[in-house]
Design a protein around this motif. Structure first.
Motif, PDB file in Angstrom:
ATOM      1  N   SER A 265       0.846  -1.199   0.000  1.00  0.00           N
ATOM      2  CA  SER A 265       0.000   0.000   0.000  1.00  0.00           C
ATOM      3  C   SER A 265       0.879   1.246   0.000  1.00  0.00           C
ATOM      4  N   GLU A 266       0.271   2.393   0.103  1.00  0.00           N
ATOM      5  CA  GLU A 266       1.018   3.648   0.134  1.00  0.00           C
ATOM      6  C   GLU A 266       1.465   4.002   1.544  1.00  0.00           C
ATOM      7  N   ASN A 267       1.211   3.102   2.483  1.00  0.00           N
ATOM      8  CA  ASN A 267       1.554   3.361   3.878  1.00  0.00           C
ATOM      9  C   ASN A 267       2.959   2.854   4.197  1.00  0.00           C
ATOM     10  N   ASP A 268       3.600   3.501   5.153  1.00  0.00           N
ATOM     11  CA  ASP A 268       4.916   3.096   5.631  1.00  0.00           C
ATOM     12  C   ASP A 268       4.747   1.993   6.664  1.00  0.00           C
ATOM     13  N   ILE A 269       5.408   0.859   6.472  1.00  0.00           N
ATOM     14  CA  ILE A 269       5.306  -0.253   7.408  1.00  0.00           C
ATOM     15  C   ILE A 269       5.701   0.181   8.814  1.00  0.00           C
ATOM     16  N   ARG A 270       6.595   1.173   8.929  1.00  0.00           N
ATOM     17  CA  ARG A 270       7.059   1.638  10.241  1.00  0.00           C
ATOM     18  C   ARG A 270       6.010   2.486  10.955  1.00  0.00           C
ATOM     19  N   SER A 271       4.937   2.852  10.241  1.00  0.00           N
ATOM     20  CA  SER A 271       3.871   3.628  10.883  1.00  0.00           C
ATOM     21  C   SER A 271       2.855   2.728  11.585  1.00  0.00           C
ATOM     22  N   PHE A 272       3.019   1.419  11.440  1.00  0.00           N
ATOM     23  CA  PHE A 272       2.148   0.449  12.105  1.00  0.00           C
ATOM     24  C   PHE A 272       2.968  -0.379  13.094  1.00  0.00           C
ATOM     25  N   SER A 273       2.300  -0.839  14.133  1.00  0.00           N
ATOM     26  CA  SER A 273       2.903  -1.763  15.080  1.00  0.00           C
ATOM     27  C   SER A 273       2.202  -3.113  14.927  1.00  0.00           C
ATOM     28  N   ILE A 274       2.967  -4.163  14.673  1.00  0.00           N
ATOM     29  CA  ILE A 274       2.406  -5.487  14.386  1.00  0.00           C
ATOM     30  C   ILE A 274       2.931  -6.500  15.397  1.00  0.00           C
ATOM     31  N   VAL A 275       2.010  -7.327  15.922  1.00  0.00           N
ATOM     32  CA  VAL A 275       2.372  -8.443  16.790  1.00  0.00           C
ATOM     33  C   VAL A 275       1.674  -9.701  16.273  1.00  0.00           C
ATOM     34  N   GLY A 276       2.437 -10.786  16.168  1.00  0.00           N
ATOM     35  CA  GLY A 276       1.871 -12.061  15.742  1.00  0.00           C
ATOM     36  C   GLY A 276       1.815 -13.045  16.893  1.00  0.00           C
ATOM     37  N   CYS A 277       1.642 -14.309  16.566  1.00  0.00           N
ATOM     38  CA  CYS A 277       1.610 -15.351  17.588  1.00  0.00           C
ATOM     39  C   CYS A 277       2.105 -16.664  16.999  1.00  0.00           C
ATOM     40  N   ASP A 278       2.970 -17.357  17.732  1.00  0.00           N
ATOM     41  CA  ASP A 278       3.498 -18.699  17.448  1.00  0.00           C
ATOM     42  C   ASP A 278       5.023 -18.727  17.563  1.00  0.00           C
ATOM     43  N   ASP A 279       5.686 -17.635  17.109  1.00  0.00           N
ATOM     44  CA  ASP A 279       7.151 -17.582  17.039  1.00  0.00           C
ATOM     45  C   ASP A 279       7.689 -18.674  16.118  1.00  0.00           C
ATOM     46  N   ILE A 280       7.166 -18.703  14.886  1.00  0.00           N
ATOM     47  CA  ILE A 280       7.712 -19.618  13.882  1.00  0.00           C
ATOM     48  C   ILE A 280       9.056 -19.077  13.412  1.00  0.00           C
ATOM     49  N   ILE A 281       9.845 -19.904  12.777  1.00  0.00           N
ATOM     50  CA  ILE A 281      11.193 -19.516  12.365  1.00  0.00           C
ATOM     51  C   ILE A 281      11.180 -18.280  11.470  1.00  0.00           C
ATOM     52  N   ALA A 282      10.186 -18.197  10.572  1.00  0.00           N
ATOM     53  CA  ALA A 282      10.128 -17.079   9.623  1.00  0.00           C
ATOM     54  C   ALA A 282       9.966 -15.734  10.308  1.00  0.00           C
ATOM     55  N   SER A 283       9.416 -15.717  11.524  1.00  0.00           N
ATOM     56  CA  SER A 283       9.173 -14.439  12.200  1.00  0.00           C
ATOM     57  C   SER A 283      10.465 -13.695  12.516  1.00  0.00           C
ATOM     58  N   LYS A 284      11.573 -14.417  12.614  1.00  0.00           N
ATOM     59  CA  LYS A 284      12.858 -13.775  12.884  1.00  0.00           C
ATOM     60  C   LYS A 284      13.433 -13.094  11.646  1.00  0.00           C
ATOM     61  N   HIS A 285      12.943 -13.481  10.475  1.00  0.00           N
ATOM     62  CA  HIS A 285      13.583 -13.071   9.231  1.00  0.00           C
ATOM     63  C   HIS A 285      12.724 -12.133   8.380  1.00  0.00           C
ATOM     64  N   THR A 286      11.578 -11.698   8.913  1.00  0.00           N
ATOM     65  CA  THR A 286      10.784 -10.714   8.184  1.00  0.00           C
ATOM     66  C   THR A 286      11.458  -9.349   8.283  1.00  0.00           C
ATOM     67  N   ASP A 287      11.009  -8.412   7.469  1.00  0.00           N
ATOM     68  CA  ASP A 287      11.545  -7.050   7.498  1.00  0.00           C
ATOM     69  C   ASP A 287      10.383  -6.068   7.669  1.00  0.00           C
ATOM     70  N   PRO A 288      10.216  -5.512   8.873  1.00  0.00           N
ATOM     71  CA  PRO A 288      11.027  -5.691  10.078  1.00  0.00           C
ATOM     72  C   PRO A 288      10.749  -7.050  10.730  1.00  0.00           C
ATOM     73  N   SER A 289      11.682  -7.500  11.573  1.00  0.00           N
ATOM     74  CA  SER A 289      11.489  -8.771  12.267  1.00  0.00           C
ATOM     75  C   SER A 289      10.241  -8.675  13.148  1.00  0.00           C
ATOM     76  N   LEU A 290       9.528  -9.797  13.267  1.00  0.00           N
ATOM     77  CA  LEU A 290       8.187  -9.780  13.846  1.00  0.00           C
ATOM     78  C   LEU A 290       8.186  -9.990  15.361  1.00  0.00           C
ATOM     79  N   THR A 291       7.613  -9.047  16.083  1.00  0.00           N
ATOM     80  CA  THR A 291       7.308  -9.253  17.496  1.00  0.00           C
ATOM     81  C   THR A 291       6.185 -10.277  17.571  1.00  0.00           C
ATOM     82  N   THR A 292       6.300 -11.217  18.497  1.00  0.00           N
ATOM     83  CA  THR A 292       5.327 -12.314  18.517  1.00  0.00           C
ATOM     84  C   THR A 292       5.136 -12.846  19.928  1.00  0.00           C
ATOM     85  N   ILE A 293       4.069 -13.597  20.097  1.00  0.00           N
ATOM     86  CA  ILE A 293       3.822 -14.297  21.350  1.00  0.00           C
ATOM     87  C   ILE A 293       4.233 -15.750  21.133  1.00  0.00           C
ATOM     88  N   MET A 294       5.258 -16.191  21.816  1.00  0.00           N
ATOM     89  CA  MET A 294       5.784 -17.535  21.610  1.00  0.00           C
ATOM     90  C   MET A 294       4.930 -18.576  22.314  1.00  0.00           C
TER      91      MET A 294
END
Length: 342
Positions: A265-294
């Motif tokens: 989209s036209e939005n800056d990814i840094r203007s949003f705060s994102i949290v996921g859940c599971d702490d899968i391996i891929a979450s460490k390697h996203t850009d930005p790296s994903l804050t998650t609930i393990m």
């Protein structure tokens, strides 16, 4: 002409599990139905390969693995892959082999898990919960076959289940947003039929109310725990006139899909705060790296194996184990303001 259990069931107009119950001398089948099935077996010379007595004594050291429901049909969600891997390692050390059951033919009324588990004479089953769970799963749950559920509530006397504390999962996510200055928070969950998704939504709403935060109906979206649904849900959020500034996705894959939608989209990814859940391996390697609930996948798999072994050995009866989650802070959960200097 030698018939199979399936063919006998079809001729008698009953389910395979009913035929299995008659073969194994269950007492919850009507006398007329029982006689009809026995007559067909006699007519075609069917002889079962084992009796109820042999079933009670025979140990196969085989555990059935069932991915219940539509979401799990492909065995490919990384959270469950890791859980089953841990389970396999632990139960394998106890001398058991695994037998995976398919649910691809469950559009047919005469297909069910109980009959197949009895056919292979498994010592017990691990059932991985998904969405739109087949009713046959609950028939198996209430049978005399020991069953261990992961992310699915089982109630049978010889069953148990293990699940992450999903209320705390949401509590950790919302609390993290709150402490970082966020007040406009959205939620992306799974299907309404999922106990996990429902618990996380309930937890989200409870904690939002605790902190006096407004819950906007249009900011609550649903998916299926996979990336494409997170992508779609985030696009729906981005189409609104009023945008949230923080998003809690009930799985890392949906969070990754949401991040992809924001980037496109036209939005800056840094203007949003994102949290996921599971702490899968891929979450460490996203850009930005994903804050998650393990979720402690190794612990869940290992504990499921030990509990199932105890159920098989009749050391315990029905029980439920709740595992504590943990917040893993990375770069995707941007604070509204900098930390004070004191």
């Amino acid at each position: 002409m030698k018939l199979t259990i399936k063919e006998i069931a079809k001729k008698a107009g009953v389910s395979q599990s009913t035929v299995s119950k008659i073969i194994n001398n269950y007492d919850d089948v009507g006398s007329k139905t029982k006689q009809k099935v026995l007559d067909i077996m006699e007519e075609y010379g069917y002889r079962p390969t084992y009796s109820a007595q042999s079933l009670a004594k025979k140990v196969t050291k085989v555990i059935g693995v069932i991915y219940a429901g539509k979401i799990n049909a492909n065995f490919n969600h990384p959270f469950f892959v890791d859980v089953v891997s841990s389970f396999k390692k632990t139960i394998g050390a106890q001398g058991y082999d695994l037998l995976f059951f398919s649910n691809e033919q469950f559009h047919k009324a005469d297909e069910d898990y109980l009959a197949r588990c009895q056919h292979y004479n498994v010592d017990g089953c691990i059932i991985i919960g998904g969405e739109d769970v087949e009713s046959s799963v609950y028939e198996l749950d209430h049978s005399n076959i020991p069953c261990m559920g992961v992310d699915i509530e089982l109630k049978g006397k010889r069953s148990a289940y293990i699940i992450t504390d999903n209320l705390k999962v949401s509590s950790l996510a919302v609390e993290h947003f709150y402490l970082n200055g966020h007040r406009d928070i959205a939620f992306i969950g799974g299907n309404d039929e999922s106990i996990v998704s429902q618990q996380r939504l309930d937890g989200f709403q409870q904690v939002m109310k605790t902190y006096g935060l407004q819950i906007r109906k249009e900011w609550i979206q649903s998916g299926d725990f996979f990336e494409d649904s997170g992508y779609k849900a985030m696009n729906d959020l981005l189409s609104l006139n009023l945008l949230p500034k923080a998003v809690f996705a009930a799985s890392d894959l949906m969070a990754i899909g949401a991040m992809k939608a924001i980037k496109e989209s036209e939005n800056d990814i840094r203007s949003f705060s994102i949290v996921g859940c599971d702490d899968i391996i891929a979450s460490k390697h996203t850009d930005p790296s994903l804050t998650t609930i393990m979720q402690d996948k190794e612990k869940i798999g290992k504990m499921a194996a030990f509990i199932l072994e105890d159920l098989i050995q009749e050391n315990i009866e029905h029980t439920c184990v709740i595992v504590e989650p943990e917040l893993i802070i990375r770069d995707s959960s941007n604070p509204v303001m900098k930390e004070p200097s004191w």
